[in-house]
Write a protein that holds these residues in place. Sequence first.
Motif, short mmCIF file in Angstrom:
data_model
loop_
_atom_site.label_atom_id
_atom_site.label_comp_id
_atom_site.label_asym_id
_atom_site.label_seq_id
_atom_site.Cartn_x
_atom_site.Cartn_y
_atom_site.Cartn_z
N SER A 135 -8.96 -2.88 -2.51
CA SER A 135 -7.74 -2.12 -2.82
C SER A 135 -8.04 -0.94 -3.74
CB SER A 135 -6.68 -3.03 -3.45
OG SER A 135 -7.09 -3.47 -4.73
N ILE A 136 -8.94 -1.14 -4.70
CA ILE A 136 -9.34 -0.06 -5.59
C ILE A 136 -9.98 1.07 -4.80
CG2 ILE A 136 -11.02 0.56 -7.39
CD1 ILE A 136 -10.48 -2.23 -8.62
N ALA A 137 -10.90 0.72 -3.89
CA ALA A 137 -11.57 1.73 -3.07
C ALA A 137 -10.56 2.47 -2.19
CB ALA A 137 -12.65 1.08 -2.22
N TRP B 176 -6.18 3.95 7.44
CA TRP B 176 -7.45 3.20 7.39
C TRP B 176 -7.36 2.08 6.35
CZ3 TRP B 176 -10.36 8.40 6.35
CH2 TRP B 176 -10.33 9.19 7.50
N SER B 177 -6.73 2.38 5.24
CA SER B 177 -6.62 1.40 4.15
C SER B 177 -5.80 0.19 4.59
CB SER B 177 -5.98 2.05 2.92
OG SER B 177 -6.80 3.09 2.42
N LYS B 178 -4.74 0.44 5.33
CA LYS B 178 -3.90 -0.67 5.79
C LYS B 178 -4.69 -1.61 6.70
CE LYS B 178 0.58 1.62 5.36
NZ LYS B 178 1.76 2.19 6.08
N LEU B 179 -5.47 -1.04 7.61
CA LEU B 179 -6.28 -1.86 8.50
C LEU B 179 -7.31 -2.67 7.71
CD1 LEU B 179 -6.94 0.64 11.44
CD2 LEU B 179 -5.54 -1.43 11.53
N THR B 180 -7.95 -2.02 6.75
CA THR B 180 -8.98 -2.67 5.94
C THR B 180 -8.40 -3.78 5.07
OG1 THR B 180 -10.23 -0.59 5.87
CG2 THR B 180 -10.82 -2.28 4.26
N LEU C 55 0.82 -1.21 0.00
CA LEU C 55 0.00 0.00 0.00
C LEU C 55 0.86 1.26 0.00
CD1 LEU C 55 -3.04 -0.80 2.32
CD2 LEU C 55 -3.12 -0.03 -0.05
N ASP C 56 1.95 1.23 0.75
CA ASP C 56 2.86 2.38 0.75
C ASP C 56 3.36 2.67 -0.67
OD1 ASP C 56 2.73 2.98 3.46
OD2 ASP C 56 4.42 1.70 3.99
N LYS C 57 3.81 1.63 -1.36
CA LYS C 57 4.37 1.80 -2.70
C LYS C 57 3.32 2.24 -3.70
CE LYS C 57 8.78 0.74 -2.37
NZ LYS C 57 9.84 1.71 -2.76
N LEU C 58 2.14 1.64 -3.64
CA LEU C 58 1.10 1.95 -4.62
C LEU C 58 0.49 3.33 -4.39
CD1 LEU C 58 -0.81 -1.46 -4.89
CD2 LEU C 58 0.65 -0.41 -6.61
N SER C 59 0.47 3.78 -3.15
CA SER C 59 -0.22 5.04 -2.85
C SER C 59 0.68 6.26 -2.90
CB SER C 59 -0.86 4.96 -1.46
OG SER C 59 0.13 4.85 -0.44
N GLU C 60 1.98 6.09 -2.66
CA GLU C 60 2.85 7.25 -2.51
C GLU C 60 3.29 7.86 -3.84
OE1 GLU C 60 7.08 4.75 -2.13
OE2 GLU C 60 6.17 5.66 -0.36
N ASP C 61 3.22 7.10 -4.91
CA ASP C 61 3.71 7.55 -6.20
C ASP C 61 2.54 8.07 -7.05
OD1 ASP C 61 4.87 7.96 -8.65
OD2 ASP C 61 5.85 6.01 -8.76
#
Length: 215
Positions: free
Chosen positions: A177-179, A199-203, A108-114
């Motif tokens: 993951s899309i949401a 929140w995304s990481k927990l979900t 999630l870190d990699k997909l969201s930060e860029d």
Amino acid sequence: MTDIPNATAPLSQRISAKQKRSQEKLDLILETTLKMLSSMPADKINTNEIARQAGVSIGTLYRFFPKKEVIYYELFRDWLQQTLRVFDSVADSFTGSERIEDCIEALLDKLSEDETINSVGHWKLRRSMVVSSELSALEESHQREIFSRLLKMQKQFGLEPAPDQALLQAHFINQISIACLNTIANAPSAELRRDALAWSKLTMKQAFLGKSGTV
């Protein structure tokens, strides 16, 4: 006189750039279109405005992209390939002896930060995939690639679901993951973006673990 573009040309068959200068113009058209998608609806964008904002002639644009949907196809194809490369890179950095929660957080870190793979423009682009069967087919192909990787990751960490649940759970995780990534990209501030990521990481952890454990 500008050549009339072929409106029936397959979306996957754009003209390749053979020189550095041509490649720069091609990249500029793609980058400009993605920026435009961040600020306006996909169906309101037209080739004339793309050419104007990119600072190229409409004839130059049509040399590479015979219609707007071909630009969308190329943007979407590149985005999907980048996403799969990130997924594979993160998965390959783990052996399976670690906690799957750590792998999910890293992914999630990699997909969201860029922002080159997670921006408002990307998600508006995805919503435009229904405009043609070719765009829809490309998305379906990507989903199959993602499903196979999700199942492989679960197996890697010893969380292989029951055969009758595997595909359904992969679909569920993919939709979650899309949401999550969409929410992160649309967060109006850096602080809210961090909150959305947490929140995304927990979900996502709960989606992966299912009945196998709790977070």
